[in-house]
Design a protein around this motif. Structure first.
Motif, mmCIF file in Angstrom:
data_model
loop_
_atom_site.group_PDB
_atom_site.id
_atom_site.type_symbol
_atom_site.label_atom_id
_atom_site.label_comp_id
_atom_site.label_asym_id
_atom_site.label_seq_id
_atom_site.Cartn_x
_atom_site.Cartn_y
_atom_site.Cartn_z
ATOM 1 N N UNK A 43 0.803 -1.189 -0.014
ATOM 2 C CA UNK A 43 0.134 0.018 0.000
ATOM 3 C C UNK A 43 1.046 1.279 -0.078
ATOM 4 N N UNK A 44 1.880 1.029 0.936
ATOM 5 C CA UNK A 44 2.883 2.265 0.838
ATOM 6 C C UNK A 44 3.550 2.631 -0.455
ATOM 7 N N UNK A 45 3.913 1.528 -1.107
ATOM 8 C CA UNK A 45 4.411 1.639 -2.482
ATOM 9 C C UNK A 45 3.512 1.900 -3.699
ATOM 10 N N UNK A 46 2.494 1.366 -3.700
ATOM 11 C CA UNK A 46 1.522 1.634 -4.829
ATOM 12 C C UNK A 46 0.422 2.434 -4.712
ATOM 13 N N UNK A 47 0.198 2.977 -3.285
ATOM 14 C CA UNK A 47 -1.025 3.905 -3.205
ATOM 15 C C UNK A 47 -2.268 3.592 -4.011
ATOM 16 N N UNK A 48 -2.975 2.349 -3.529
ATOM 17 C CA UNK A 48 -4.034 1.841 -4.016
ATOM 18 C C UNK A 48 -5.228 2.560 -3.742
ATOM 19 N N UNK A 49 -6.335 2.698 -4.522
ATOM 20 C CA UNK A 49 -7.568 3.323 -3.982
ATOM 21 C C UNK A 49 -8.385 2.366 -2.948
ATOM 22 N N UNK A 50 -8.481 0.879 -3.623
ATOM 23 C CA UNK A 50 -9.191 -0.127 -3.189
ATOM 24 C C UNK A 50 -8.132 -1.343 -2.894
ATOM 25 N N UNK A 51 -8.356 -1.981 -1.692
ATOM 26 C CA UNK A 51 -7.491 -3.261 -1.455
ATOM 27 C C UNK A 51 -8.478 -4.257 -1.335
ATOM 28 N N UNK A 52 -8.488 -5.432 -1.905
ATOM 29 C CA UNK A 52 -9.204 -6.710 -1.752
ATOM 30 C C UNK A 52 -8.381 -7.582 -1.105
ATOM 31 N N UNK A 53 -8.701 -7.620 0.258
ATOM 32 C CA UNK A 53 -7.981 -8.155 1.292
ATOM 33 C C UNK A 53 -8.610 -9.315 1.732
ATOM 34 N N UNK A 54 -7.895 -10.594 1.651
ATOM 35 C CA UNK A 54 -8.320 -11.868 2.381
ATOM 36 C C UNK A 54 -8.151 -11.935 3.721
ATOM 37 N N UNK A 55 -9.094 -12.194 4.455
ATOM 38 C CA UNK A 55 -9.204 -12.687 5.724
ATOM 39 C C UNK A 55 -8.300 -13.431 6.341
ATOM 40 N N UNK A 56 -8.054 -14.493 6.040
ATOM 41 C CA UNK A 56 -7.329 -15.564 6.625
ATOM 42 C C UNK A 56 -6.027 -15.883 5.915
ATOM 43 N N UNK A 57 -4.672 -15.258 6.414
ATOM 44 C CA UNK A 57 -3.377 -15.505 5.794
ATOM 45 C C UNK A 57 -2.368 -15.813 6.921
ATOM 46 N N UNK A 58 -1.242 -16.131 6.546
ATOM 47 C CA UNK A 58 -0.155 -16.456 7.303
ATOM 48 C C UNK A 58 0.444 -15.079 7.845
ATOM 49 N N UNK A 59 1.520 -15.021 8.713
ATOM 50 C CA UNK A 59 2.279 -13.994 9.221
ATOM 51 C C UNK A 59 1.595 -12.848 9.607
ATOM 52 N N UNK A 60 0.823 -12.171 8.835
ATOM 53 C CA UNK A 60 -0.286 -11.357 9.318
ATOM 54 C C UNK A 60 -1.328 -11.288 8.518
ATOM 55 N N UNK A 61 -2.619 -11.884 9.288
ATOM 56 C CA UNK A 61 -3.877 -11.770 8.594
ATOM 57 C C UNK A 61 -4.474 -10.599 8.222
ATOM 58 N N UNK A 62 -5.551 -10.491 7.321
ATOM 59 C CA UNK A 62 -6.148 -9.451 6.784
ATOM 60 C C UNK A 62 -6.571 -8.517 7.672
ATOM 61 N N UNK A 63 -7.089 -9.008 8.960
ATOM 62 C CA UNK A 63 -7.629 -8.230 9.966
ATOM 63 C C UNK A 63 -6.596 -7.256 10.634
ATOM 64 N N UNK A 64 -5.648 -7.909 10.848
ATOM 65 C CA UNK A 64 -4.509 -6.990 11.483
ATOM 66 C C UNK A 64 -3.929 -6.129 10.542
ATOM 67 N N UNK A 65 -3.952 -6.452 9.325
ATOM 68 C CA UNK A 65 -3.367 -5.610 8.342
ATOM 69 C C UNK A 65 -4.597 -4.590 7.936
ATOM 70 N N UNK A 66 -5.693 -4.652 7.955
ATOM 71 C CA UNK A 66 -6.667 -3.757 7.908
ATOM 72 C C UNK A 66 -6.554 -2.654 9.072
ATOM 73 N N UNK A 67 -6.569 -3.038 10.231
ATOM 74 C CA UNK A 67 -6.462 -2.299 11.327
ATOM 75 C C UNK A 67 -5.215 -1.300 11.287
ATOM 76 N N UNK A 68 -4.006 -1.987 10.791
ATOM 77 C CA UNK A 68 -2.885 -1.117 10.573
ATOM 78 C C UNK A 68 -2.914 0.073 9.641
ATOM 79 N N UNK A 69 -3.468 -0.661 8.483
ATOM 80 C CA UNK A 69 -3.991 0.723 7.348
ATOM 81 C C UNK A 69 -4.671 1.560 7.808
ATOM 82 N N UNK A 70 -5.670 1.367 8.676
ATOM 83 C CA UNK A 70 -6.663 2.597 8.986
ATOM 84 C C UNK A 70 -5.919 3.423 10.001
#
Length: 215
Positions: A43-70
Motif C-alpha cells: 500500500x505504501x509503495x503502490x498507493x491503491x484506491x481499493x484493497x481486496x484483502x483476504x481474511x485468513x493469511x499467514x504472517x499477518x492476517x487481513x484483519x490485523x493488516x486492515x487495522x494497521x492501514x486504518x
C-alpha cells in the motif's frame, strides 16, 4: 482509473481476481501481496484506491493488516474477502474501517461493481452476507446499547433519520426520495453526521446504529 491491490496467500486466487478486474477500462491492478505484512508495504509503495484483502493469511492476517492501514492518514478503501459466510473476526475489520465484505464465490460482475462502489466513497451494506455479519457480530448487553445510543445524541433529529437510513443500506438517492429532500442535502447530512461521530465511512455509522438497537 481505480487502482486496486490484490491481497491473498493463494496465487491462484490472485490470478483469478486479476483476470476479472483487468478487462475493465476504469480499473487497474497495481500490485499483489501474499500476506498482511506484504499488503501494508505494498500500500505504501503502490498507493491503491481499493484493497481486496483476504481474511485468513499467514504472517499477518487481513484483519490485523486492515487495522494497521486504518491508522494511516489516508488509508485505502478495504474490501474483505473470505471463503466463509460468517468469518469469526470480520466484524472487527468493519469496525476498524473496512468498507465491505465479499465471499470468494461472488459473481465477477458483482466483484467489479463492489470495487467501483467503494472507490466512489460508498459502503457495501446491501449484500445479504454483510447484513448477516452486522446482525451476528454486533450483539451487545442492554447497558452497552444505551451507551451506543448516547453517542448518537450529538446528531440533530434530521441527521438521526438520515443515519438510520444509511444503516439500512440506502443510497443517497434512495434516502432523498424517502425523506423528501435533495441528494445534496442528504450528502451534507451524512458528511456532518460522520464528522460528529468521528467516523471515516458509512459502514462504521451503520454498525453504531445497529449496536444502539435502532436499525
Amino acid at each position: 482509473m481505480i487502482r486496486v491491490l490484490l491481497v491473498d496467500d493463494e496465487t491462484l486466487v490472485r490470478t483469478g481476481l486479476r483476470l476479472i478486474l483487468n478487462p475493465a477500462e476504469d480499473v487497474e491492478v497495481v500490485g499483489e501481496a501474499g500476506d498482511g505484512r506484504e499488503a501494508v508495504d505494498a500500500v505504501a509503495r503502490h498507493r491503491p484506491d481499493v484493497v481486496l484483502m483476504d481474511v485468513r493469511m499467514p504472517t499477518m492476517d487481513g484483519l490485523a493488516a486492515s487495522e494497521e492501514l486504518q491508522r494511516r492518514a489516508d488509508p485505502p478503501k478495504i474490501i474483505m474477502l473470505t471463503t466463509f459466510a460468517l468469518d469469526d473476526y470480520v466484524h472487527r475489520a468493519l469496525r476498524a474501517g473496512a468498507v465491505g465484505f465479499l465471499l470468494k464465490d461472488t459473481e465477477p460482475r458483482d466483484l467489479l461493481g463492489a470495487v467501483r462502489t467503494v472507490a466512489a466513497g460508498s459502503a457495501m451494506l446491501s449484500p445479504t452476507v454483510t447484513k448477516r455479519l452486522l446482525t451476528t457480530f454486533a450483539e451487545t448487553e442492554q447497558s452497552e446499547v444505551e451507551k451506543f445510543r448516547r453517542r448518537l445524541d450529538v446528531l440533530t433529529a434530521r441527521e438521526h433519520d438520515v443515519i438510520r437510513a444509511v444503516a439500512r443500506g440506502l443510497s443517497n438517492a434512495e434516502i432523498a426520495r424517502e425523506l423528501f429532500m435533495s441528494e445534496a442535502t442528504v450528502k451534507a447530512h451524512v458528511s456532518r453526521s460522520l464528522s460528529k461521530l468521528g467516523f471515516r465511512n458509512r459502514v462504521q455509522a451503520a454498525i453504531l446504529v445497529h449496536d444502539a438497537g435502532l436499525d
